[in-house]
Design an enzyme around this catalytic site. Structure first.
Site, PDB file in Angstrom:
ATOM      1  N   GLU A 298       0.816  -1.221   0.000  1.00  0.00           N
ATOM      2  CA  GLU A 298       0.000   0.000   0.000  1.00  0.00           C
ATOM      3  C   GLU A 298       0.849   1.271   0.000  1.00  0.00           C
ATOM      4  O   GLU A 298       0.498   2.268   0.622  1.00  0.00           O
ATOM      5  CB  GLU A 298      -1.010  -0.007   1.159  1.00  0.00           C
ATOM      6  CG  GLU A 298      -2.089  -1.050   0.994  1.00  0.00           C
ATOM      7  CD  GLU A 298      -3.317  -0.815   1.862  1.00  0.00           C
ATOM      8  OE1 GLU A 298      -3.458   0.276   2.437  1.00  0.00           O
ATOM      9  OE2 GLU A 298      -4.150  -1.731   1.962  1.00  0.00           O
ATOM     10  N   HIS A 572      -1.500  -1.875  10.515  1.00  0.00           N
ATOM     11  CA  HIS A 572      -1.011  -3.249  10.496  1.00  0.00           C
ATOM     12  C   HIS A 572       0.202  -3.370  11.407  1.00  0.00           C
ATOM     13  O   HIS A 572       0.900  -2.383  11.664  1.00  0.00           O
ATOM     14  CB  HIS A 572      -0.593  -3.674   9.083  1.00  0.00           C
ATOM     15  CG  HIS A 572      -1.743  -3.927   8.152  1.00  0.00           C
ATOM     16  ND1 HIS A 572      -2.012  -5.156   7.605  1.00  0.00           N
ATOM     17  CD2 HIS A 572      -2.701  -3.098   7.671  1.00  0.00           C
ATOM     18  CE1 HIS A 572      -3.071  -5.079   6.830  1.00  0.00           C
ATOM     19  NE2 HIS A 572      -3.509  -3.837   6.847  1.00  0.00           N
TER      20      HIS A 572
END
Length: 589
Positions: A298, A572
């Protein structure tokens, strides 16, 4: 689609095409930026809302009102220029290579090779993966993360601070009288060293006021190994089943070989290092020292990717970024327009010999707007004792995200397995030894949710070994979920690396911040099973394969790491894996 090629720095075949592309993007960028700010000014993170309440700031509605009007007007004014830029930019994507390659020229060739196999037939390799959510700022805010450019700079600095620190090992004869040990701040460099500023909680600013130096550079110090032996007067009987030996890393990763090993004492702790199921593991508030290859997901924002490259290149001399395709894919088809690249970003200490990217053709919904796929790379490690070339394969991916689309993810796993096999078959040479084959990334499914049963039973896990997996749908008891609940990202318990580390190590706290499993459609969730720990969703993986490496090589896990160093910067938890590889010099070639 798949494209393999000799690596070149630019994504375009010549400077003329690259120049036209730059002009087109320069015309698009102002309009894109004003649209980004228009959305961002209306969307606040929970941290920003909390700060406004604490500061009793009541002018925010005026900021939203006038900011929206101004950015909307500027968006409309620059839209015609953006349209002209688009007419230049879009057709050029047909001749664009699917990544940029940055190579930092080393002062000496030895600095980017590993002499462990040449000197002693043994070597250790470190890998890490992290999903950073470096979307354009407006879109990142929907994940409760803002300030994309500043986050990118801080993330890069923290990675460098972690991987360049001394590799400290603390051996303890017994945990009963000494407790869990961590490296003392007196052992680590002090806050005066910019390389290690993030190791001191008091010196590290609260997330939100991101450290963002003018150039984004941090000084890089040569890492070393520090071994601390702590005797304890404990007469408790040692276990009858001795754990697997664990090897120290020596000096920096490019010169590192296992000169020898010592058997593990009754307890082996390195920043909380423990061992279960023959897998040494830890929750670390720092990135592991001497990581050799890191995969980031990402990293969609181009400026953020360039900023990361600038910060990481003194440590990782070989970087693949802006990976993916844009515009109509397949070319000249309007069936799927890609607004974003794949988000994959790979930084390696070792030279990249070959690389190939494939885009998933079956994405749908919002995921179809990004060119998610697989990036495979072949890296040059060095030579063995017989002067034969030593290489490794590293693969990274980011699978389809929406819940309930297990069939799409399974199809993508099928593609991943096939593409990796094709890449290795095309690039394997008879006069070289393969010492590792690693697959990592954000798979967007876990090994505990009933809703992910299809993916959990995929045959890929028969080829690649997952150190955290006990079987389909069952994690090992020490495993920790890697997906954080987005609304809680700025809570005190997880706002700093040290706080997040302590939270993850306590099950009652952990379950408040890690995303829980997803139940099967129409069925209640029963989790965890009786007598089992609460783990949560682990969707970030590092897998390795042994049947594809040279028969002369044997692999063992040195350490599995759950990393809290990026607390408050992403939703995350990064994971790391260190593998020890032994090469039998007497084995027939």
């Amino acid at each position: 689609m798949g494209r393999g090629m000799a690596l070149q720095a630019s994504a375009f075949p010549n400077g003329f095409v690259a120049g036209i592309h730059a002009v087109g993007w320069a015309l698009i960028l102002p309009c894109f930026w004003f649209l980004d700010r228009l959305i961002a000014v209306c969307k606040s993170t929970t941290l920003e809302r909390t700060q406004r309440l604490e500061q009793e700031c009541y002018l925010h509605p005026l900021k939203v009102f006038f900011g929206s009007i101004i950015f909307f007007i500027l968006f409309l004014v620059t839209a015609p220029l953006a349209f002209l830029g688009f007419l230049l930019w879009a057709p050029l994507q047909a001749c664009r290579r699917p990544f940029y390659y940055h190579r930092e020229t080393p002062s000496t060739p030895e600095k980017e090779t590993h002499r462990g196999f040449e000197l002693g037939g043994k070597a250790s390799f470190g890998f890490a993966t992290a999903n950073l959510c470096l979307l354009p700022d407006s879109l990142a805010r929907f994940n409760n993360l803002g300030n994309t450019q500043q986050r990118a700079a801080t993330i890069g600095q923290r990675i460098v601070q972690g991987v360049c620190r001394p590799n400290i090992r603390i051996f303890v004869d017994s945990p009963s009288s000494c407790g869990t040990l961590s490296p003392s701040n007196s052992i680590l460099p002090t806050a005066n060293s910019s390389s290690y500023g993030a190791t001191d909680k008091q010196a590290q600013p609260i997330v939100g006021n991101y450290s963002d130096s003018a150039d984004g550079h941090v000084s890089v110090q040569k890492s070393s190994s520090v071994v601390v032996c702590v005797p304890c007067d404990d007469t408790e009987e040692s276990s009858t089943e001795s754990p697997s030996p664990i090897f120290n890393s020596n000096h920096n990763s490019n010169q590192r070989g296992r000169a020898g090993h010592r058997s593990a004492p009754r307890a082996l702790l390195s920043q909380g290092l423990r061992q279960q199921d023959n897998v040494p593991w830890e929750v670390s508030s720092l990135f592991p020292a001497n990581v050799d290859i890191i995969c980031l997901e990402e990293v969609f924002d181009k400026r953020a990717a360039q900023r990361l490259t600038q910060i990481l290149k003194p440590v990782f001399g070989h970087i693949l970024y802006d990976v993916g395709v844009y515009a109509c894919q397949p070319t000249c088809s309007c069936s799927s327009f890609k607004f974003f690249n794949s988000g994959l970003f790979v930084a390696s200490r070792f030279p990249v010999l070959e690389a190939q990217y494939h885009s998933f053709p079956n994405s749908r919904g919002e995921d179809a707007l990004a060119a998610k796929g697989l990036l495979s790379a072949k890296v040059l490690i060095g030579q063995n004792q017989k002067q034969k070339r030593v290489v490794g394969y590293f693969n990274c991916t980011h699978l389809h995200a929406p819940e309930g689309d297990g069939e799409i993810r399974c199809e993508q796993l099928n593609m991943v397995a096939k593409w990796i096999g094709d890449f290795q078959a095309a690039n394997r040479q008879p006069d070289e030894d393969v010492v590792f084959d690693v697959l990592c990334g954000d798979f967007n499914f876990d090994n505990c949710s009933p809703d992910d049963t299809l993916e959990q039973n995929h045959c890929l896990f028969e080829e690649y070994r997952d150190p955290c997996r006990a079987g389909p749908g069952k994690e090992k008891p020490w495993v920790i979920g890697t997906l954080l609940e987005q609304p809680t990202l700025y809570e005190d318990d997880i706002i700093t690396p040290e706080n997040l580390q302590r939270t993850l190590e306590r099950e009652e706290l952990r379950k408040q911040y890690i995303s829980p499993p997803i139940p099967a459609a129409g069925l209640p969730l029963v989790y965890p099973e009786s007598g089992q720990p609460w783990i949560g969703r682990r969707i970030d993986y590092i897998l390795y394969r042994e049947n594809s490496i040279s028969q002369r090589c044997q692999t063992e896990i040195e350490e599995m790491t759950f990393i809290t160093h990026l607390a408050g910067l992403t939703d995350h938890i990064p994971v790391g894996l260190r593998l020890n590889v032994m090469m039998d010099s007497d084995h027939a070639d």
